[in-house]
Structures are given as structure tokens and as C-alpha cells.
Design a protein around this motif. Structure first.
Motif, short mmCIF file in Angstrom:
data_model
loop_
_atom_site.label_atom_id
_atom_site.label_comp_id
_atom_site.label_asym_id
_atom_site.label_seq_id
_atom_site.Cartn_x
_atom_site.Cartn_y
_atom_site.Cartn_z
N MET A 1 71.84 71.31 22.99
CA MET A 1 70.68 71.44 23.78
C MET A 1 69.56 71.89 22.90
O MET A 1 69.58 72.97 22.44
CB MET A 1 70.92 72.13 24.84
CG MET A 1 69.72 72.37 26.02
SD MET A 1 69.28 70.55 26.70
CE MET A 1 70.85 70.48 27.73
N ASN A 3 66.27 73.71 22.58
CA ASN A 3 65.44 74.44 23.50
C ASN A 3 63.94 74.51 22.88
O ASN A 3 63.68 74.99 21.91
CB ASN A 3 65.84 76.00 23.34
CG ASN A 3 67.21 76.31 24.15
OD1 ASN A 3 67.69 75.55 25.23
ND2 ASN A 3 67.89 77.58 23.75
N LEU A 19 57.76 67.17 30.64
CA LEU A 19 58.67 67.78 31.82
C LEU A 19 59.11 66.50 32.49
O LEU A 19 60.19 66.02 32.86
CB LEU A 19 57.77 68.47 32.65
CG LEU A 19 57.59 69.89 32.31
CD1 LEU A 19 56.93 70.72 33.30
CD2 LEU A 19 59.00 70.69 31.93
N ILE A 22 61.56 64.41 30.22
CA ILE A 22 63.05 65.20 30.48
C ILE A 22 63.58 64.70 31.70
O ILE A 22 64.86 64.48 31.90
CB ILE A 22 62.69 66.61 30.37
CG1 ILE A 22 62.33 67.09 28.74
CG2 ILE A 22 63.98 67.50 30.61
CD1 ILE A 22 62.02 68.41 28.59
N GLU A 23 62.87 64.88 32.88
CA GLU A 23 63.39 64.74 34.07
C GLU A 23 63.96 63.28 34.31
O GLU A 23 64.91 62.83 35.17
CB GLU A 23 62.41 64.95 35.32
CG GLU A 23 62.26 66.47 35.29
CD GLU A 23 61.27 67.03 36.35
OE1 GLU A 23 60.69 66.07 36.99
OE2 GLU A 23 61.04 68.28 36.91
N CYS A 30 67.28 67.98 25.87
CA CYS A 30 66.10 68.79 25.61
C CYS A 30 65.84 69.40 26.93
O CYS A 30 65.97 68.88 27.92
CB CYS A 30 64.77 68.05 25.35
SG CYS A 30 64.98 67.08 23.59
N ARG A 31 65.30 70.79 26.77
CA ARG A 31 64.85 71.55 27.85
C ARG A 31 63.72 72.34 27.63
O ARG A 31 63.69 72.92 26.18
CB ARG A 31 65.86 72.37 28.45
CG ARG A 31 66.55 73.46 27.63
CD ARG A 31 67.85 74.05 28.21
NE ARG A 31 68.30 74.97 27.51
CZ ARG A 31 69.48 75.57 27.86
NH1 ARG A 31 70.13 75.39 28.77
NH2 ARG A 31 69.94 76.39 26.59
N VAL A 32 62.70 72.58 28.45
CA VAL A 32 61.64 73.67 28.07
C VAL A 32 62.16 74.88 28.56
O VAL A 32 62.41 75.18 29.74
CB VAL A 32 60.24 72.92 28.85
CG1 VAL A 32 59.30 74.28 28.64
CG2 VAL A 32 59.83 71.60 28.21
N VAL A 33 62.30 76.03 27.81
CA VAL A 33 62.76 77.06 28.14
C VAL A 33 61.83 78.00 28.43
O VAL A 33 62.01 79.36 29.13
CB VAL A 33 63.70 77.73 27.35
CG1 VAL A 33 64.93 76.83 27.05
CG2 VAL A 33 63.14 77.92 25.98
N HIS A 51 58.22 74.17 38.20
CA HIS A 51 59.55 73.80 37.39
C HIS A 51 60.48 74.85 37.00
O HIS A 51 61.40 74.54 36.47
CB HIS A 51 59.28 72.86 36.29
CG HIS A 51 58.49 71.46 36.53
ND1 HIS A 51 57.43 71.35 36.67
CD2 HIS A 51 59.41 70.13 36.60
CE1 HIS A 51 57.13 69.91 36.93
NE2 HIS A 51 58.27 69.44 36.86
N ILE A 53 60.23 77.26 35.35
CA ILE A 53 60.42 77.58 33.96
C ILE A 53 59.58 79.21 33.61
O ILE A 53 58.43 79.20 34.01
CB ILE A 53 59.51 76.40 32.95
CG1 ILE A 53 60.29 75.32 33.23
CG2 ILE A 53 59.58 76.92 31.71
CD1 ILE A 53 59.54 74.06 32.82
#
Length: 218
Positions: A1, A3, A19, A22-23, A30-33, A51, A53
Motif C-alpha cells: 500500500m 501512503n 480521492l 482511489i474510490e 494507494c491511500r491518502v493518509v 473522507h 483523512i
């Protein structure tokens, strides 16, 4: 993953584009952390909160030196185990300490075809105003790796957008976002996540996708 930490200064339309991708499953792995804003009260922070975050404000003017500011940014990124930093309408300049810690892992989107209409002071509507004043027939957007100067790092992707005869800075800005920025930035993230960006000096080579990677990422 992978970050991702996104740094913003305004409405966060490029953050939203990331976003959304990603969704929709178009940015697998991938993810926005975390989201960092250079100033309080911007709508990008509301997008992050919607979201769920973690987000914060780290403002350059709150620190006496560039080094102190860089340390605060770097500590926050490390706390969230950020592997890729994305500047999405971020107006402050990151210093050498952050750039060194994230060498070839900080990317920025700029609303022009670099090296045209870029550098210090070229943000918001200004690149579009200058493009119209100059009378260019095409403008566009650029995604590039970030170094210690404004808009000067190695170019990853560019996309041209036609300038219309009746364009205003506002209409041109919107079309550049829709036709270039919101497409290029997620694509650059995808390439980075797949390990397909090779940097040699000022040249970025996009490596071919292997059959194994295609299978893993669907």
C-alpha cells in the motif's frame, strides 16, 4: 500500500480528483493518509474531513526559519508514514531537508506547459492570465518531481489544452483542470505506485508495464 500525503493551499480540486480515482478503484494500492494545508479555513480541509483523512495546518509564517518549518512538515509526514508527497495547489516552497528526505518522491502539478508561465509567483489564475496575454494557442498542465526551486524539477507528464478565442482566465483555468490536471496527477501517482518512473538527471523515463503488474493491478 502506497501512503500518500497531500499538501494544499486552497479549494482542493486536485485532492478531490485523487480521492475520486482511489474510490473508483483506478488507483489500486494507494491511500491518502494525511492532508497538510498551508493556511486555515480552506475547503481542501473540509474535503479531507469528509473522507475521514487526518489533516492539519502547517503555515510557513508560523516558523522563524525555513529549517524549522521543514522540520515540522517532515515530522508530520514521517508520523503518518508517508511514502509519496503530492503538492496539489500548494503555494509554499519546501526546503532542502524535505526534498532530500523524499528525493524523487515529491510531485507537483502546475497549470502550464513548463517551462512556459511558471516559477515564483505563477500560481492560481496568473499562469492563465499570462498565457492569454501572450496569445499562445495551446497551454496545459505539467506534473513534475519537486526540487528546491519553484516548478523546476524533472517533468513526468504534460498535456496540452487548446486556448479558445473567447477564453477568460477563469474559463481557461477550469478547462485546464478538467482536461489536464485532474487526469495527469492521478496518472503520475499510478506510475509512481507501480515503480515505473525512472529519473536520470532531468529526464524521467516511464518504464513499460510488465504482464505481472497488469495482472496484480487488474
Amino acid at each position: 500500500m502506497l501512503n500518500i500525503g497531500v499538501m494544499v493551499s486552497g479549494g482542493g480540486t486536485n485532492l478531490q480528483a485523487i480521492l475520486d480515482q482511489i474510490e473508483s478503484g483506478k488507483l489500486p494500492g494507494c491511500r491518502v493518509v494525511t492532508v497538510i494545508s498551508s493556511r486555515p479555513g480552506v475547503y481542501a480541509l473540509e474535503r479531507a474531513k469528509k473522507h475521514h483523512i487526518p489533516c492539519c495546518v502547517i503555515s510557513r509564517k508560523d516558523f522563524e526559519t525555513q529549517e524549522a518549518y521543514d522540520e515540522a512538515v517532515l515530522n508530520h509526514l514521517k508520523h503518518h508514514d508517508v511514502q509519496l508527497v503530492v503538492l496539489a495547489g500548494f503555494l509554499s516552497l519546501l526546503g532542502e531537508r524535505v526534498i532530500t528526505a523524499y528525493r524523487n518522491a515529491v510531485i507537483n502539478v502546475h497549470p502550464s506547459l513548463i517551462p512556459a508561465f511558471c516559477g515564483k509567483g505563477f500560481y492560481g489564475l496568473i499562469p492563465h492570465k499570462k498565457a492569454l496575454e501572450y496569445g499562445v494557442r495551446v497551454t496545459g498542465a505539467t506534473v513534475h518531481f519537486v526540487d528546491c526551486e519553484y516548478d523546476s524539477g524533472p517533468i513526468i507528464l504534460q498535456k496540452a489544452v487548446e486556448v479558445m478565442a473567447d477564453d477568460t482566465p477563469e474559463s481557461l483555468q477550469r478547462r485546464v483542470m478538467e482536461q489536464a490536471e485532474w487526469i495527469l496527477l492521478p496518472e503520475a501517482i499510478r506510475l509512481f505506485a507501480q515503480g515505473r518512473l525512472k529519473v536520470e538527471g532531468r529526464r524521467v523515463t516511464i518504464l513499460n508495464e510488465t504482464p505481472e503488474r497488469k495482472e496484480v493491478n487488474g
